[in-house]
Design a protein around this motif. Structure first.
Motif, mmCIF file in Angstrom:
data_model
loop_
_atom_site.group_PDB
_atom_site.id
_atom_site.type_symbol
_atom_site.label_atom_id
_atom_site.label_comp_id
_atom_site.label_asym_id
_atom_site.label_seq_id
_atom_site.Cartn_x
_atom_site.Cartn_y
_atom_site.Cartn_z
ATOM 1 N N ILE A 185 0.875 -1.170 0.000
ATOM 2 C CA ILE A 185 0.000 0.000 0.000
ATOM 3 C C ILE A 185 0.914 1.221 0.000
ATOM 4 O O ILE A 185 1.748 1.382 0.899
ATOM 5 C CB ILE A 185 -0.930 0.028 1.222
ATOM 6 N N VAL A 186 0.783 2.056 -1.028
ATOM 7 C CA VAL A 186 1.662 3.221 -1.163
ATOM 8 C C VAL A 186 0.839 4.457 -1.511
ATOM 9 O O VAL A 186 -0.289 4.359 -1.998
ATOM 10 C CB VAL A 186 2.739 2.996 -2.253
ATOM 11 N N ILE A 187 1.433 5.607 -1.244
ATOM 12 C CA ILE A 187 0.840 6.892 -1.630
ATOM 13 C C ILE A 187 1.746 7.511 -2.688
ATOM 14 O O ILE A 187 2.956 7.652 -2.481
ATOM 15 C CB ILE A 187 0.719 7.836 -0.423
ATOM 16 N N LYS A 188 1.169 7.852 -3.818
ATOM 17 C CA LYS A 188 1.966 8.387 -4.916
ATOM 18 C C LYS A 188 2.286 9.858 -4.686
ATOM 19 O O LYS A 188 1.409 10.669 -4.401
ATOM 20 C CB LYS A 188 1.214 8.233 -6.236
ATOM 21 N N LYS A 189 3.579 10.175 -4.812
ATOM 22 C CA LYS A 189 4.026 11.564 -4.798
ATOM 23 C C LYS A 189 4.558 11.892 -6.197
ATOM 24 O O LYS A 189 4.399 11.095 -7.126
ATOM 25 C CB LYS A 189 5.099 11.757 -3.726
ATOM 26 N N ARG A 190 5.193 13.029 -6.356
ATOM 27 C CA ARG A 190 5.585 13.445 -7.702
ATOM 28 C C ARG A 190 6.602 12.488 -8.331
ATOM 29 O O ARG A 190 6.428 12.042 -9.464
ATOM 30 C CB ARG A 190 6.155 14.862 -7.655
ATOM 31 N N ASN A 191 7.674 12.171 -7.609
ATOM 32 C CA ASN A 191 8.741 11.343 -8.185
ATOM 33 C C ASN A 191 9.016 10.070 -7.392
ATOM 34 O O ASN A 191 10.019 9.397 -7.626
ATOM 35 C CB ASN A 191 10.044 12.152 -8.278
ATOM 36 N N TYR A 192 8.159 9.757 -6.448
ATOM 37 C CA TYR A 192 8.392 8.586 -5.612
ATOM 38 C C TYR A 192 7.073 8.134 -4.989
ATOM 39 O O TYR A 192 6.021 8.751 -5.204
ATOM 40 C CB TYR A 192 9.425 8.894 -4.515
ATOM 41 N N TYR A 193 7.149 7.057 -4.225
ATOM 42 C CA TYR A 193 5.968 6.510 -3.557
ATOM 43 C C TYR A 193 6.252 6.371 -2.062
ATOM 44 O O TYR A 193 7.296 5.840 -1.675
ATOM 45 C CB TYR A 193 5.612 5.131 -4.119
ATOM 46 N N VAL A 194 5.338 6.855 -1.250
ATOM 47 C CA VAL A 194 5.468 6.710 0.198
ATOM 48 C C VAL A 194 4.923 5.335 0.580
ATOM 49 O O VAL A 194 3.761 5.021 0.315
ATOM 50 C CB VAL A 194 4.691 7.813 0.943
ATOM 51 N N LEU A 195 5.766 4.529 1.187
ATOM 52 C CA LEU A 195 5.379 3.170 1.560
ATOM 53 C C LEU A 195 4.610 3.201 2.880
ATOM 54 O O LEU A 195 5.159 3.565 3.922
ATOM 55 C CB LEU A 195 6.627 2.293 1.682
ATOM 56 N N VAL A 196 3.355 2.811 2.828
ATOM 57 C CA VAL A 196 2.496 2.813 4.011
ATOM 58 C C VAL A 196 2.470 1.439 4.666
ATOM 59 O O VAL A 196 2.611 1.300 5.876
ATOM 60 C CB VAL A 196 1.056 3.243 3.642
ATOM 61 N N ASP A 197 2.302 0.406 3.855
ATOM 62 C CA ASP A 197 2.199 -0.957 4.385
ATOM 63 C C ASP A 197 2.961 -1.909 3.473
ATOM 64 O O ASP A 197 2.795 -1.869 2.254
ATOM 65 C CB ASP A 197 0.728 -1.387 4.453
ATOM 66 N N GLY A 198 3.813 -2.752 4.085
ATOM 67 C CA GLY A 198 4.549 -3.734 3.300
ATOM 68 C C GLY A 198 6.054 -3.571 3.357
ATOM 69 O O GLY A 198 6.756 -3.931 2.407
ATOM 70 N N HIS A 199 6.575 -3.067 4.472
ATOM 71 C CA HIS A 199 8.022 -2.842 4.572
ATOM 72 C C HIS A 199 8.815 -4.150 4.520
ATOM 73 O O HIS A 199 9.869 -4.214 3.877
ATOM 74 C CB HIS A 199 8.344 -2.056 5.844
ATOM 75 N N HIS A 200 8.334 -5.187 5.195
ATOM 76 C CA HIS A 200 9.037 -6.473 5.135
ATOM 77 C C HIS A 200 9.045 -7.014 3.705
ATOM 78 O O HIS A 200 10.062 -7.522 3.229
ATOM 79 C CB HIS A 200 8.375 -7.492 6.073
ATOM 80 N N ARG A 201 7.914 -6.901 3.018
ATOM 81 C CA ARG A 201 7.822 -7.381 1.636
ATOM 82 C C ARG A 201 8.762 -6.607 0.716
ATOM 83 O O ARG A 201 9.426 -7.180 -0.146
ATOM 84 C CB ARG A 201 6.387 -7.233 1.126
ATOM 85 N N ALA A 202 8.817 -5.295 0.905
ATOM 86 C CA ALA A 202 9.657 -4.460 0.045
ATOM 87 C C ALA A 202 11.139 -4.788 0.232
ATOM 88 O O ALA A 202 11.885 -4.916 -0.745
ATOM 89 C CB ALA A 202 9.394 -2.988 0.338
ATOM 90 N N VAL A 203 11.571 -4.939 1.478
ATOM 91 C CA VAL A 203 12.979 -5.270 1.734
ATOM 92 C C VAL A 203 13.284 -6.686 1.246
ATOM 93 O O VAL A 203 14.364 -6.955 0.712
ATOM 94 C CB VAL A 203 13.311 -5.124 3.234
#
Length: 267
Positions: A185-203
Protein backbone atom coordinates in the motif's frame (compact mmCIF):
# COMPACT_ATOMS: atom_id res chain seq x y z
CA UNK A 1 -23.00 -7.04 -3.61
CA UNK A 2 -19.36 -8.00 -4.20
CA UNK A 3 -18.88 -10.22 -7.24
CA UNK A 4 -17.58 -13.63 -6.30
CA UNK A 5 -14.09 -14.58 -7.42
CA UNK A 6 -13.96 -17.33 -10.03
CA UNK A 7 -11.45 -20.07 -10.73
CA UNK A 8 -10.53 -18.33 -13.99
CA UNK A 9 -9.35 -15.27 -12.03
CA UNK A 10 -6.53 -17.18 -10.32
CA UNK A 11 -5.87 -20.35 -12.30
CA UNK A 12 -2.52 -20.96 -13.97
CA UNK A 13 -3.09 -20.94 -17.71
CA UNK A 14 0.22 -22.41 -18.84
CA UNK A 15 -0.05 -26.04 -17.79
CA UNK A 16 2.53 -28.79 -18.11
CA UNK A 17 0.87 -31.93 -19.43
CA UNK A 18 1.67 -35.24 -21.10
CA UNK A 19 0.29 -36.46 -24.39
CA UNK A 20 -1.49 -39.79 -24.04
CA UNK A 21 0.59 -41.41 -26.81
CA UNK A 22 3.91 -40.99 -24.96
CA UNK A 23 5.70 -44.04 -23.63
CA UNK A 24 6.57 -44.62 -19.98
CA UNK A 25 10.23 -43.93 -20.75
CA UNK A 26 9.44 -40.61 -22.46
CA UNK A 27 7.14 -39.57 -19.63
CA UNK A 28 9.75 -40.39 -16.98
CA UNK A 29 12.31 -38.27 -18.83
CA UNK A 30 9.90 -35.32 -18.71
CA UNK A 31 9.10 -36.03 -15.06
CA UNK A 32 12.77 -35.96 -14.05
CA UNK A 33 13.21 -32.53 -15.65
CA UNK A 34 10.17 -31.06 -13.90
CA UNK A 35 9.14 -30.18 -10.35
CA UNK A 36 5.78 -31.95 -10.62
CA UNK A 37 4.61 -35.16 -9.00
CA UNK A 38 1.72 -35.68 -11.39
CA UNK A 39 0.61 -34.55 -14.83
CA UNK A 40 -2.66 -34.10 -16.66
CA UNK A 41 -2.83 -36.37 -19.70
CA UNK A 42 -4.35 -34.99 -22.89
CA UNK A 43 -5.42 -36.19 -26.30
CA UNK A 44 -5.75 -33.48 -28.94
CA UNK A 45 -5.92 -30.85 -26.14
CA UNK A 46 -8.75 -32.72 -24.39
CA UNK A 47 -8.16 -33.87 -20.84
CA UNK A 48 -8.41 -37.66 -20.62
CA UNK A 49 -6.92 -38.33 -17.19
CA UNK A 50 -3.98 -37.87 -14.86
CA UNK A 51 -0.79 -39.80 -14.22
CA UNK A 52 1.43 -39.69 -11.14
CA UNK A 53 5.13 -40.21 -10.56
CA UNK A 54 4.28 -43.41 -8.68
CA UNK A 55 2.33 -44.72 -11.67
CA UNK A 56 5.32 -44.17 -13.92
CA UNK A 57 7.88 -45.63 -11.52
CA UNK A 58 5.77 -48.75 -11.01
CA UNK A 59 6.04 -49.30 -14.76
CA UNK A 60 9.72 -48.46 -15.01
CA UNK A 61 10.51 -51.98 -16.29
CA UNK A 62 8.13 -51.57 -19.24
CA UNK A 63 9.58 -48.41 -20.82
CA UNK A 64 7.79 -48.85 -24.15
CA UNK A 65 4.31 -49.12 -22.64
CA UNK A 66 2.04 -46.22 -23.70
CA UNK A 67 1.03 -44.10 -20.74
CA UNK A 68 -2.57 -44.22 -21.94
CA UNK A 69 -2.62 -47.78 -20.56
CA UNK A 70 -1.86 -46.61 -17.02
CA UNK A 71 -3.56 -43.20 -17.01
CA UNK A 72 -6.11 -42.65 -14.25
CA UNK A 73 -9.37 -41.86 -16.01
CA UNK A 74 -11.48 -40.85 -13.03
CA UNK A 75 -10.60 -37.41 -11.77
CA UNK A 76 -12.21 -34.28 -10.38
CA UNK A 77 -12.07 -31.19 -12.57
CA UNK A 78 -13.16 -27.57 -12.34
CA UNK A 79 -14.78 -25.19 -14.79
CA UNK A 80 -13.42 -21.64 -15.16
CA UNK A 81 -16.63 -20.02 -13.86
CA UNK A 82 -16.71 -22.12 -10.69
CA UNK A 83 -16.57 -19.95 -7.55
CA UNK A 84 -13.07 -20.10 -6.11
CA UNK A 85 -14.40 -20.80 -2.61
CA UNK A 86 -16.33 -23.80 -3.97
CA UNK A 87 -13.17 -25.07 -5.66
CA UNK A 88 -11.35 -24.76 -2.32
CA UNK A 89 -14.05 -26.83 -0.60
CA UNK A 90 -13.85 -29.53 -3.27
CA UNK A 91 -10.08 -29.73 -2.94
CA UNK A 92 -10.20 -29.83 0.86
CA UNK A 93 -12.89 -32.52 1.04
CA UNK A 94 -11.08 -34.72 -1.46
CA UNK A 95 -7.55 -34.15 -0.18
CA UNK A 96 -6.41 -32.55 -3.45
CA UNK A 97 -3.64 -30.02 -3.97
CA UNK A 98 -4.73 -29.02 -7.47
CA UNK A 99 -7.61 -29.25 -9.92
CA UNK A 100 -7.38 -29.31 -13.72
CA UNK A 101 -9.62 -26.71 -15.35
CA UNK A 102 -11.48 -27.58 -18.55
CA UNK A 103 -13.76 -25.67 -20.91
CA UNK A 104 -17.16 -26.74 -22.23
CA UNK A 105 -15.49 -28.95 -24.85
CA UNK A 106 -13.34 -30.77 -22.32
CA UNK A 107 -10.12 -29.03 -23.33
CA UNK A 108 -7.49 -28.44 -20.67
CA UNK A 109 -7.23 -24.66 -20.22
CA UNK A 110 -5.62 -24.28 -16.81
CA UNK A 111 -5.00 -25.60 -13.34
CA UNK A 112 -5.96 -24.26 -9.92
CA UNK A 113 -3.79 -25.08 -6.91
CA UNK A 114 -3.82 -24.59 -3.15
CA UNK A 115 -1.23 -21.87 -3.65
CA UNK A 116 -3.53 -19.99 -6.05
CA UNK A 117 -6.37 -20.13 -3.52
CA UNK A 118 -4.13 -18.93 -0.69
CA UNK A 119 -2.93 -16.08 -2.90
CA UNK A 120 -6.52 -15.06 -3.60
CA UNK A 121 -7.33 -14.83 0.11
CA UNK A 122 -4.21 -12.75 0.77
CA UNK A 123 -5.06 -10.33 -2.04
CA UNK A 124 -8.71 -10.03 -1.03
CA UNK A 125 -7.76 -9.07 2.54
CA UNK A 126 -5.76 -6.02 1.45
CA UNK A 127 -8.60 -3.74 0.19
CA UNK A 128 -9.92 -3.30 3.75
CA UNK A 129 -6.58 -1.79 4.75
CA UNK A 130 -6.58 0.37 1.63
CA UNK A 131 -10.02 1.79 2.43
CA UNK A 132 -8.88 2.63 5.94
CA UNK A 133 -5.83 4.55 4.67
CA UNK A 134 -7.90 6.29 1.99
CA UNK A 135 -10.53 7.45 4.49
CA UNK A 136 -7.84 8.63 6.90
CA UNK A 137 -6.09 10.71 4.24
CA UNK A 138 -9.31 12.30 3.04
CA UNK A 139 -10.50 13.22 6.53
CA UNK A 140 -7.08 14.36 7.78
CA UNK A 141 -6.04 16.50 4.80
CA UNK A 142 -9.33 17.40 3.11
CA UNK A 143 -8.31 15.83 -0.18
CA UNK A 144 -9.81 13.34 -2.60
CA UNK A 145 -7.98 10.06 -3.10
CA UNK A 146 -8.22 7.65 -6.03
CA UNK A 147 -7.07 4.05 -5.59
CA UNK A 148 -5.39 2.17 -8.43
CA UNK A 149 -3.44 -1.06 -8.60
CA UNK A 150 -0.28 -1.51 -10.64
CA UNK A 151 3.36 -2.60 -10.22
CA UNK A 152 5.77 -0.02 -8.86
CA UNK A 153 9.59 0.08 -8.90
CA UNK A 154 11.23 -0.86 -5.61
CA UNK A 155 13.85 1.88 -5.93
CA UNK A 156 11.13 4.56 -5.92
CA UNK A 157 9.84 3.61 -2.46
CA UNK A 158 10.30 5.92 0.52
CA UNK A 159 9.88 3.95 3.76
CA UNK A 160 8.00 5.19 6.83
CA UNK A 161 8.96 2.36 9.19
CA UNK A 162 12.48 2.46 10.61
CA UNK A 163 12.86 -1.20 11.59
CA UNK A 164 11.74 -4.66 10.57
CA UNK A 165 12.36 -8.11 12.05
CA UNK A 166 14.59 -10.81 10.61
CA UNK A 167 12.21 -13.74 11.14
CA UNK A 168 9.33 -11.97 9.44
CA UNK A 169 11.65 -10.88 6.64
CA UNK A 170 12.55 -14.53 6.00
CA UNK A 171 8.85 -15.35 5.83
CA UNK A 172 8.21 -12.61 3.28
CA UNK A 173 11.12 -13.80 1.14
CA UNK A 174 9.62 -17.29 1.14
CA UNK A 175 6.22 -15.89 0.14
CA UNK A 176 7.73 -13.89 -2.71
CA UNK A 177 9.50 -16.97 -4.05
CA UNK A 178 6.15 -18.78 -4.00
CA UNK A 179 4.28 -15.89 -5.61
CA UNK A 180 2.19 -15.24 -2.49
CA UNK A 181 3.08 -11.64 -1.75
CA UNK A 182 0.27 -9.35 -0.65
CA UNK A 183 0.30 -6.06 -2.63
CA UNK A 184 1.96 -3.08 -1.00
CA UNK A 185 0.00 0.00 0.00
CA UNK A 186 1.66 3.22 -1.16
CA UNK A 187 0.84 6.89 -1.63
CA UNK A 188 1.97 8.39 -4.92
CA UNK A 189 4.03 11.56 -4.80
CA UNK A 190 5.59 13.44 -7.70
CA UNK A 191 8.74 11.34 -8.18
CA UNK A 192 8.39 8.59 -5.61
CA UNK A 193 5.97 6.51 -3.56
CA UNK A 194 5.47 6.71 0.20
CA UNK A 195 5.38 3.17 1.56
CA UNK A 196 2.50 2.81 4.01
CA UNK A 197 2.20 -0.96 4.39
CA UNK A 198 4.55 -3.73 3.30
CA UNK A 199 8.02 -2.84 4.57
CA UNK A 200 9.04 -6.47 5.14
CA UNK A 201 7.82 -7.38 1.64
CA UNK A 202 9.66 -4.46 0.04
CA UNK A 203 12.98 -5.27 1.73
CA UNK A 204 12.50 -8.95 0.89
CA UNK A 205 12.07 -8.00 -2.77
CA UNK A 206 15.21 -5.85 -2.58
CA UNK A 207 17.17 -8.78 -1.13
CA UNK A 208 15.91 -11.12 -3.85
CA UNK A 209 16.72 -8.71 -6.67
CA UNK A 210 13.07 -8.14 -7.58
CA UNK A 211 12.66 -4.78 -9.33
CA UNK A 212 8.88 -4.30 -9.02
CA UNK A 213 6.04 -5.28 -6.71
CA UNK A 214 2.30 -5.04 -7.15
CA UNK A 215 0.79 -2.23 -5.10
CA UNK A 216 -2.43 -0.50 -4.23
CA UNK A 217 -1.55 3.07 -5.14
CA UNK A 218 -3.38 5.97 -3.50
CA UNK A 219 -3.29 9.02 -5.76
CA UNK A 220 -4.15 12.39 -4.17
CA UNK A 221 -5.89 15.16 -6.11
CA UNK A 222 -3.30 17.63 -4.78
CA UNK A 223 0.09 17.31 -3.17
CA UNK A 224 0.25 17.65 0.61
CA UNK A 225 3.02 17.05 3.11
CA UNK A 226 2.17 13.89 4.98
CA UNK A 227 2.87 13.53 8.66
CA UNK A 228 4.41 10.12 8.06
CA UNK A 229 6.83 11.67 5.55
CA UNK A 230 7.95 14.27 8.07
CA UNK A 231 8.51 11.60 10.72
CA UNK A 232 10.51 9.51 8.24
CA UNK A 233 12.79 12.45 7.40
CA UNK A 234 13.43 13.05 11.09
CA UNK A 235 14.60 9.43 11.33
CA UNK A 236 16.78 9.80 8.20
CA UNK A 237 14.64 7.28 6.31
CA UNK A 238 15.17 7.85 2.60
CA UNK A 239 15.53 4.41 1.00
CA UNK A 240 14.75 0.82 1.96
CA UNK A 241 18.41 0.34 2.88
CA UNK A 242 17.95 2.80 5.74
CA UNK A 243 15.62 0.37 7.53
CA UNK A 244 17.21 -1.53 10.42
CA UNK A 245 16.77 -5.30 10.45
CA UNK A 246 16.30 -6.46 14.03
CA UNK A 247 17.07 -9.93 15.34
CA UNK A 248 13.92 -11.98 15.92
CA UNK A 249 14.59 -12.07 19.68
CA UNK A 250 14.01 -8.32 19.73
CA UNK A 251 10.53 -8.67 18.23
CA UNK A 252 7.97 -7.21 20.69
CA UNK A 253 5.77 -10.30 20.43
CA UNK A 254 8.70 -12.49 21.48
CA UNK A 255 9.21 -10.28 24.52
CA UNK A 256 5.54 -10.46 25.48
CA UNK A 257 5.48 -14.23 25.04
CA UNK A 258 8.61 -14.60 27.17
CA UNK A 259 7.06 -12.55 29.96
CA UNK A 260 3.90 -14.63 29.87
CA UNK A 261 5.88 -17.87 30.05
CA UNK A 262 7.91 -16.60 33.01
CA UNK A 263 4.79 -15.40 34.79
CA UNK A 264 3.07 -18.76 34.38
CA UNK A 265 6.22 -20.56 35.51
CA UNK A 266 6.34 -18.51 38.71
CA UNK A 267 2.68 -19.08 39.56
Amino acid sequence: MTEKVKVKDYMTREVDYLSYNLTVKEAIEILLKSKHQNFPVTRNSNLVGVITAKDLLRNYNTPDKPIKDITRRRLIVARPDLNLDDAARIMFRNGLKKLPVIDEKGRLIGIITNTDILRSHIERATPRKVDMVKNLLESEYGIRVTVKKYPIPIDKLHPTQDRIYADELEGREYELKKGLAEPLIVIKKRNYYVLVDGHHRAVAALNLGIDELAAHVLEMDRDVELGMEKSAREKNLITLRDIKIMDYTQHPLVEITTKLIRRRHLQ
